[in-house]
Write an enzyme that holds these catalytic residues in place. Structure first.
Site, PDB file in Angstrom:
ATOM      1  N   SER A 243     -25.382 -10.870 -25.286  1.00  0.00           N
ATOM      2  CA  SER A 243     -24.832  -9.919 -26.253  1.00  0.00           C
ATOM      3  C   SER A 243     -24.036 -10.595 -27.349  1.00  0.00           C
ATOM      4  O   SER A 243     -23.780 -10.008 -28.397  1.00  0.00           O
ATOM      5  CB  SER A 243     -23.916  -8.924 -25.526  1.00  0.00           C
ATOM      6  OG  SER A 243     -22.737  -9.568 -25.076  1.00  0.00           O
ATOM      7  N   GLY A 244     -23.598 -11.845 -27.096  1.00  0.00           N
ATOM      8  CA  GLY A 244     -22.707 -12.519 -28.023  1.00  0.00           C
ATOM      9  C   GLY A 244     -21.260 -12.393 -27.621  1.00  0.00           C
ATOM     10  O   GLY A 244     -20.389 -13.027 -28.208  1.00  0.00           O
ATOM     11  N   GLY A 245     -20.978 -11.552 -26.614  1.00  0.00           N
ATOM     12  CA  GLY A 245     -19.626 -11.431 -26.099  1.00  0.00           C
ATOM     13  C   GLY A 245     -19.261 -12.610 -25.206  1.00  0.00           C
ATOM     14  O   GLY A 245     -20.107 -13.442 -24.860  1.00  0.00           O
ATOM     15  N   VAL A 246     -18.000 -12.661 -24.808  1.00  0.00           N
ATOM     16  CA  VAL A 246     -17.507 -13.787 -24.021  1.00  0.00           C
ATOM     17  C   VAL A 246     -18.266 -13.922 -22.704  1.00  0.00           C
ATOM     18  O   VAL A 246     -18.744 -15.014 -22.346  1.00  0.00           O
ATOM     19  CB  VAL A 246     -16.004 -13.618 -23.717  1.00  0.00           C
ATOM     20  CG1 VAL A 246     -15.490 -14.787 -22.895  1.00  0.00           C
ATOM     21  CG2 VAL A 246     -15.207 -13.463 -24.992  1.00  0.00           C
ATOM     22  N   ASP A 247     -18.396 -12.833 -21.968  1.00  0.00           N
ATOM     23  CA  ASP A 247     -18.937 -12.904 -20.609  1.00  0.00           C
ATOM     24  C   ASP A 247     -20.390 -13.351 -20.598  1.00  0.00           C
ATOM     25  O   ASP A 247     -20.768 -14.264 -19.849  1.00  0.00           O
ATOM     26  CB  ASP A 247     -18.792 -11.547 -19.910  1.00  0.00           C
ATOM     27  CG  ASP A 247     -17.352 -11.068 -19.886  1.00  0.00           C
ATOM     28  OD1 ASP A 247     -16.446 -11.909 -19.983  1.00  0.00           O
ATOM     29  OD2 ASP A 247     -17.140  -9.847 -19.783  1.00  0.00           O
ATOM     30  N   SER A 248     -21.218 -12.714 -21.399  1.00  0.00           N
ATOM     31  CA  SER A 248     -22.639 -13.081 -21.387  1.00  0.00           C
ATOM     32  C   SER A 248     -22.836 -14.482 -21.954  1.00  0.00           C
ATOM     33  O   SER A 248     -23.716 -15.224 -21.504  1.00  0.00           O
ATOM     34  CB  SER A 248     -23.478 -12.057 -22.167  1.00  0.00           C
ATOM     35  OG  SER A 248     -23.208 -12.103 -23.555  1.00  0.00           O
TER      36      SER A 248
ATOM     37  N   CYS B 166       5.480  -5.916   1.509  1.00  0.00           N
ATOM     38  CA  CYS B 166       5.812  -4.491   1.545  1.00  0.00           C
ATOM     39  C   CYS B 166       5.114  -3.808   2.724  1.00  0.00           C
ATOM     40  O   CYS B 166       5.474  -4.023   3.865  1.00  0.00           O
ATOM     41  CB  CYS B 166       5.483  -3.839   0.203  1.00  0.00           C
ATOM     42  SG  CYS B 166       6.282  -2.231  -0.039  1.00  0.00           S
ATOM     43  N   TYR B 167       4.073  -2.991   2.491  1.00  0.00           N
ATOM     44  CA  TYR B 167       3.329  -2.380   3.592  1.00  0.00           C
ATOM     45  C   TYR B 167       2.818  -3.449   4.552  1.00  0.00           C
ATOM     46  O   TYR B 167       2.790  -3.255   5.775  1.00  0.00           O
ATOM     47  CB  TYR B 167       2.180  -1.559   3.026  1.00  0.00           C
ATOM     48  CG  TYR B 167       1.336  -0.833   4.058  1.00  0.00           C
ATOM     49  CD1 TYR B 167       1.764   0.362   4.620  1.00  0.00           C
ATOM     50  CD2 TYR B 167       0.099  -1.340   4.442  1.00  0.00           C
ATOM     51  CE1 TYR B 167       0.981   1.039   5.552  1.00  0.00           C
ATOM     52  CE2 TYR B 167      -0.692  -0.678   5.372  1.00  0.00           C
ATOM     53  CZ  TYR B 167      -0.254   0.519   5.927  1.00  0.00           C
ATOM     54  OH  TYR B 167      -1.022   1.179   6.847  1.00  0.00           O
TER      55      TYR B 167
ATOM     56  N   GLY C 293       0.838  -1.196   0.000  1.00  0.00           N
ATOM     57  CA  GLY C 293       0.000   0.000   0.000  1.00  0.00           C
ATOM     58  C   GLY C 293       0.871   1.243   0.000  1.00  0.00           C
ATOM     59  O   GLY C 293       2.075   1.174   0.296  1.00  0.00           O
TER      60      GLY C 293
ATOM     61  N   GLU D 186       4.729 -10.757  -6.675  1.00  0.00           N
ATOM     62  CA  GLU D 186       3.666 -10.920  -7.669  1.00  0.00           C
ATOM     63  C   GLU D 186       3.984 -10.297  -9.018  1.00  0.00           C
ATOM     64  O   GLU D 186       3.299 -10.584 -10.017  1.00  0.00           O
ATOM     65  CB  GLU D 186       2.349 -10.347  -7.132  1.00  0.00           C
ATOM     66  CG  GLU D 186       2.297  -8.830  -6.975  1.00  0.00           C
ATOM     67  CD  GLU D 186       2.831  -8.328  -5.648  1.00  0.00           C
ATOM     68  OE1 GLU D 186       2.484  -7.203  -5.274  1.00  0.00           O
ATOM     69  OE2 GLU D 186       3.602  -9.060  -4.981  1.00  0.00           O
TER      70      GLU D 186
END
Length: 511
Positions: free
Chosen positions: A222-227, A80-81, A53, A170
């Site tokens: 929608s045809g997108g990946v997520d939906s 770190c923090y 942070g 990371e």
């Protein structure tokens, strides 16, 4: 299932910690540091990570964890923090460093155990630092595991099973950072690598069945990946209780409606209804140039369409959304409890009084995990591997007001651009590529005549999750061919530019 809890103290790398853990097939969640010990015990983590942070632990009003977090008998890693917090809470001293460390540094391993299993004692390795404070010495009860030229950089409490590092394992610039995190997960905390696509599907399918019961569900497809992946998962859970509503908003890419119908009418018996609402959306957008107002109007119109569809399908009370985990993480407040995630993630501005109970089966997942789940669900690669497409569609890729003429121009430009990317074999190397129609006209010469026509900008970025992005370095001949075709084939365009802005400071989309 093994669960790792990440308490976020405001680091720019917190999401990256979560991604690295997920890549090891271990489930994790990011939460604000205000989670108390009772809540954490109920969460039942196999391990806890305190993120970095920007604050200094000795300042007033900085974020602090519940001190009992360090007394739960659960392995803890401070970064770190997070390392400074551990030292401060357990009797150590944190001071402002006379020699700050930012960027690459050489870390020398003192003890090759625990986090550093596989490292030789005395071995030097490259790490990434970002700090102006330091530990002059280890806190009481801690051993020093490693140092840099300037400070103690890794500590361990054998009695408490608490580990901490000054650097950021990371980030990619810490050359053996993945190995260090892997050691923490499996050598120290004994986690199981059980966060797999099949386990994800099994978990969510069971949860969706329990929530829905014998109710009816609609999904804004929608045809997108997520939906698409969200719809396929819910369909597996409740079968024909789900109806997918594909809304032709008039704001879609070229031939999008035909493509979606071809894929989803044949996917495992999925029920699909297509609603042509072009006139409604364009009427709602008439004369509107402000991007936020566009999103709100589009979102409200979507809900109107979904409400009507719900009435046709058993008065469905459940609405499926493709909300992803980055949206959840971004809504977490470092200084207080989580706030509501942005309700307009999928459709551009859900009406506040919408009547639906939202189902968000992907809200635990990053985009790459969504793609893996989609493949496991049997969706075709040309859907699973698609570039992201915003819920408001081409409306936010037209800078200024939206008209039918502008939409047709942008659709044609966008289609040519993507064709050239695919022809060059570059589509899968790019996170997202699209064209933007600018509210600018420029002078040109075509056929020895003066023209004064539209300017378009092309955008292509590389990214892992859309949170940060860099512009894609095209071979010049690919950009040249795309530009040449656009100017020759799309009436009304005489100039093409390429956007070389990164995120940050720019965003991926222009609006």
């Amino acid at each position: 299932m093994s669960r790792v809890l990440i308490l976020d103290f405001g680091s720019q790398f917190t999401q990256l910690i979560a991604r690295r853990i997920r890549e090891e097939r271990v489930y994790c969640e990011v939460h604000p540091p205000t989670r108390d010990a009772d809540w954490i015990q109920e969460f039942d983590p196999a391990a806890i990570i305190l993120s970095g942070g920007p604050a200094s632990v000795y300042d007033d009003g900085v974020p602090q964890p519940d001190p009992d977090v360090l007394n739960l008998g659960v392995p803890v890693l401070g970064i770190c923090y997070g390392m400074h917090l551990i030292a401060q809470l357990l009797g150590g001293e944190v001071t402002a460093s006379e020699r700050r460390e930012y960027g690459r540094a050489s870390f020398q391993v003192q003890q090759g155990k625990g986090l550093f299993t596989g490292f030789d004692d005395g071995e030097a390795t490259q790490v990434w630092m970002s700090h102006g404070d330091e530990l002059p010495s280890a806190p009481p009860g801690f051993q020093v595991l490693g140092t840099t030229e300037n400070s103690v950089a890794a500590i361990w409490s054998p009695d408490r099973d608490i580990w901490a590092v000054q650097f950021h394992p990371e980030v990619a610039h810490t050359t053996r950072g993945d190995e260090i995190l892997r050691n923490f997960l499996f050598e120290v905390a004994g986690c199981e690598a059980d966060w797999t696509p099949s386990s994800i599907i099994e978990h969510h399918v069971e949860d969706i069945r329990r929530r829905v019961g014998d109710g009816h569900v609609i999904c804004g497809l929608s045809g997108g990946v997520d939906s698409a992946v969200a719809a396929a998962m819910v369909q597996r859970a409740v079968g024909d209780q789900l109806v997918c509503i594909f809304v032709d908003t008039g704001l879609l890419r070229k031939n999008e409606r035909v493509s979606v119908e071809e894929v989803f009418r044949d996917h495992e018996g999925m029920r699909l209804e297509v609603v042509d609402a072009t006139d409604r959306f364009l009427d709602a957008l008439s004369g509107i140039a402000d991007p936020e107002e566009k999103r709100i109007r589009i979102g409200h119109t979507f809900i109107d369409v979904f409400e009507e569809a719900a009435g046709r399908h058993g008065n469905a009370k459940f609405l499926v959304q493709g909300t992803l985990y980055p949206d959840v993480i971004e809504s977490v407040s470092v200084s207080g409890p989580s706030v509501t995630i942005k309700s307009h993630h999928n459709v551009g501005g859900l009406r506040p009084d919408h009547p639906f109970d939202l189902i968000e089966p992907l809200r635990d997942l990053f985009k790459d995990e969504v793609r893996e789940v989609g493949r496991e669900l049997g969706l075709p690669e040309h859907i699973v591997g698609r570039h992201p497409f915003p819920g408001p569609g081409l409306a936010i890729r037209i800078i200024g007001d939206v008209t039918r003429e502008k939409l047709e121009t942008l659709r044609d430009v966008d289609a040519i651009y993507l064709e050239e990317i695919q022809r060059a074999g570059l589509y899968d190397e790019i996170w997202q590529a699209f064209a933007v129609l600018l509210p600018v006209q420029s002078v040109g010469v075509m056929g020895d005549a003066r023209t004064y026509e539209n300017v378009v900008a092309l955008r292509a970025v590389t990214s892992r999750d859309g949170m940060t992005a860099d512009w894609f370095q095209f071979p010049h001949d690919v950009l040249g061919q795309a530009s040449n075709r656009i100017i020759n084939e799309v009436r009304g365009v005489n100039r093409v530019t390429y956007d070389i802005s990164s995120k940050p400071p720019a965003t991926i989309e222009w609006e």
